[in-house]
Design a protein around this motif. Structure first.
Motif, mmCIF file in Angstrom:
data_model
loop_
_atom_site.group_PDB
_atom_site.id
_atom_site.type_symbol
_atom_site.label_atom_id
_atom_site.label_comp_id
_atom_site.label_asym_id
_atom_site.label_seq_id
_atom_site.Cartn_x
_atom_site.Cartn_y
_atom_site.Cartn_z
ATOM 1 N N HIS A 148 1.632 1.834 -10.372
ATOM 2 C CA HIS A 148 1.838 2.780 -11.458
ATOM 3 C C HIS A 148 1.422 4.197 -11.049
ATOM 4 O O HIS A 148 2.149 5.172 -11.280
ATOM 5 N N VAL A 149 0.255 4.299 -10.421
ATOM 6 C CA VAL A 149 -0.266 5.623 -10.058
ATOM 7 C C VAL A 149 0.586 6.248 -8.944
ATOM 8 O O VAL A 149 0.821 7.464 -8.946
ATOM 9 N N LEU A 150 1.079 5.440 -8.017
ATOM 10 C CA LEU A 150 1.976 5.989 -6.976
ATOM 11 C C LEU A 150 3.257 6.531 -7.619
ATOM 12 O O LEU A 150 3.744 7.607 -7.232
ATOM 13 N N ALA A 151 3.795 5.810 -8.586
ATOM 14 C CA ALA A 151 5.002 6.297 -9.284
ATOM 15 C C ALA A 151 4.703 7.588 -10.047
ATOM 16 O O ALA A 151 5.505 8.536 -10.044
ATOM 17 N N GLU A 152 3.543 7.638 -10.699
ATOM 18 C CA GLU A 152 3.140 8.850 -11.411
ATOM 19 C C GLU A 152 2.984 10.024 -10.444
ATOM 20 O O GLU A 152 3.371 11.161 -10.752
ATOM 21 N N ALA A 153 2.377 9.756 -9.291
ATOM 22 C CA ALA A 153 2.174 10.830 -8.301
ATOM 23 C C ALA A 153 3.523 11.405 -7.871
ATOM 24 O O ALA A 153 3.698 12.627 -7.799
#
Lengths: 161, 161
Positions: free
Chosen positions: B100-105
């Motif tokens: 999730h955080v990689l996609a947000e980044a």
């Protein structure tokens, strides 16, 4: 060259070259538009030991800080930062500051020093190498350099034991 | 598993596992005695995007943050931190949070992600590697591990382009 701990009044003599160096945006990973107030909070931070280099006329020609690079179980590793007035380059001020700060780091019990983000095109890389620092790794294309484009950021390391 | 942006009220459900993880002093470079107030200031920092993982019962079982790793000319490189309730291990919560955080980044325009200090004995190293992170370098003997002695801190990197 006198190197001594900074006092609050030194800030007004650090800020002119601090601003010039950060605004050039070719060596530091800070906002080139950093305000004087924010810069002072960063550099003259009570959690850091701050030093200045004074030339024989009493002018402040450079400054450095020493601080733990991490907390808790890794607080024995130091970090440091250095700025020399760009109008005073080539006089060995950076090397004198670095030698002083390395001695201070040892005296305060640090067992190593790490620089987290040394722009790979910064001539200071040669100084750090000559002082025994090695490049542990390089974050590729991490720094938008105004002339060289996206260049790497070195993580540099020196054992103090 | 629902992953969503954290709200202020989530903190009271993050703090119990945050404290347990940091007090164990085997994965984070923060003071194991960090107070709840200081921990909240660190984790729920307005400069960071903070996320929580909620299980179907509504319990908060993990949290993560996303923030620039540097400022100024290097602000396109992200940093992130992850905590999963140690009582909820092995359920894929860490991987779900990381994806999730990689996609947000990526969505917020970051071009890479760096972890500055991954304890080399942390089992999460395997998770990061499986997600495409590589070890750029290792700061030797940088972390006093309660069982393994002085171990290294990895700098890990993943391109997002």
């Amino acid at each position: 060259m006198l190197i001594r701990e900074a006092v609050a009044d030194d800030w007004s003599r650090i800020w002119p070259f601090w601003h010039r160096i950060v605004a050039a945006a070719d060596t530091y990973t800070w906002d080139p538009d950093t305000s004087e107030e924010a810069a002072r909070a960063l550099w003259m931070n009570p959690a850091k030991r701050v030093y200045v280099a004074e030339d024989p006329s009493g002018a402040v020609v450079g400054s450095a800080y020493l601080t733990p690079n991490y907390g808790g179980p890794a607080a024995h590793v130091a970090n440091a930062g250095f700025m020399v007035d760009p109008g005073q380059g080539g006089r060995g001020i950076g090397r004198a500051l670095a030698e002083h700060v390395l001695a201070e780091a040892r005296a305060h019990g640090f067992s190593a020093m790490v620089f987290n983000a040394v722009v790979e095109t910064n001539p200071a890389v040669g100084l750090w190498t000559s002082l025994g620092f090695t490049v542990l790794g390089t974050v590729p294309e991490a720094y938008d350099h105004p002339r060289h484009g996206r260049v790497g950021l070195h993580i540099m390391y020196k054992s103090l034991t």
